[in-house]
Design an enzyme around this catalytic site. Sequence first.
Site, PDB file in Angstrom:
ATOM      1  N   HIS A 131       0.850  -1.181   0.000  1.00 45.09           N
ATOM      2  CA  HIS A 131       0.000   0.000   0.000  1.00 45.09           C
ATOM      3  C   HIS A 131       0.885   1.230   0.000  1.00 45.09           C
ATOM      4  CE1 HIS A 131      -4.104  -1.375   0.076  1.00 45.09           C
ATOM      5  NE2 HIS A 131      -3.846  -2.253   1.037  1.00 45.09           N
ATOM      6  N   ASP A 161      -0.195   7.011  -3.432  1.00 43.52           N
ATOM      7  CA  ASP A 161      -1.373   6.733  -4.249  1.00 43.52           C
ATOM      8  C   ASP A 161      -1.688   7.841  -5.239  1.00 43.52           C
ATOM      9  OD1 ASP A 161      -1.883   4.277  -3.151  1.00 43.52           O
ATOM     10  OD2 ASP A 161      -3.551   4.924  -1.893  1.00 43.52           O
TER      11      ASP A 161
END
Length: 381
Positions: A131, A161
């Site tokens: 992540h 992200d």
Amino acid sequence: MAGPLRGVKVIELAGIGPGPFCGMMLADMGAELLRIDRANSVPPAFSDGPRGDVLGRGRRSIGVDLKHPEGVETVLRLVAEADVLYEGFRPGVTERLGLGPDVCLARNPRLIYGRMTGWGQDGPLAPAAGHDINYIALSGALHAIGRRGEKPVPPLNLVGDFGGGGLLLAFGIVCALIERGGSGKGQVVDAAMVDGAATLMAMFYGALQSGWWTDERGVNMLDTGAHFYDTYETGDGKYVAIGSIEPQFYALLLQHTGLAGEELPSQFDRQRWPEMRTKLAAIFKSKTRDEWCTIMEGTDVCFAPVLTLNEAPRSAHASAREAFREIAGVIQPAPAPRFSRTTPNLDRPPAYPGEHTDEALQDWGFGAEEIARLRAGKAIA
């Protein structure tokens, strides 16, 4: 939709986080986005309530079974009409589905095929899960964020992200579209969050090697080490942000805090930064945030109140610039950047999975009878 990317047709294989952010950026600029959702995620009916999936705004959705041969063929027919397809799966997944870049580019040699991953398409970590926090850790970005003597602080998932992932992919896609204008050929864009996070740290890698940055966290000018570049609590428990780096701005900070007449150390005397922070902390605690806004806002101190997510859209500056919009009952950031002629607009709220299957397929060249046949065979939903 209007916008500088009007006329660009994009297929999005549904994913999470950076992929939808990339799609939002492209759709905000006027691209026609068609999201491919899994057929088994399509609900039996759609609610009229607010749609809070801001990253999903601006596109239509069709439900397709990508494990069904005719579902895969449906997507390949769409690929033949598209300018861009992008996906955010682990390396090799779309190849196993029959929708890898070789297959898609064979169907449409002008296609830009975007790939969004954390670790990239190759390298020893490429197959592993991860992540945002993991990608920015490996890039060096996470180590640099936090206060002295404390552990690293994840900056939400902005650096991996969104900035280092979705925005990097959107930039790569637009670059490839421009190049295609000359070559007439498509290509694959490999956007990895670990690469993007490292790119965002470019200035700091240079600063480290030039000597004005150290690898110790929280002691540098921009990482809360400096008293003139930090946040301070006010008397009402709120916060203000100060960024008085340049000497003339620092002089104004001293003036507006009442320190100008005192005997003080040099602004860049690092050994005295903790002492100056203590002085400023006490001063800022003496007034409320609104009182400091009255004193400093609009000056060259480089000052701003630290606003909450609920407060920011209602600020005078955001209101004047119409920086936020309300769509389907949800307040959200407006498209950015801005253009003098090709002004983007937001005319489509986030779609429920499969909400536009029939209308979108018809617009992309499928006949009504064919759509009915695909639905009966459960290739689409």
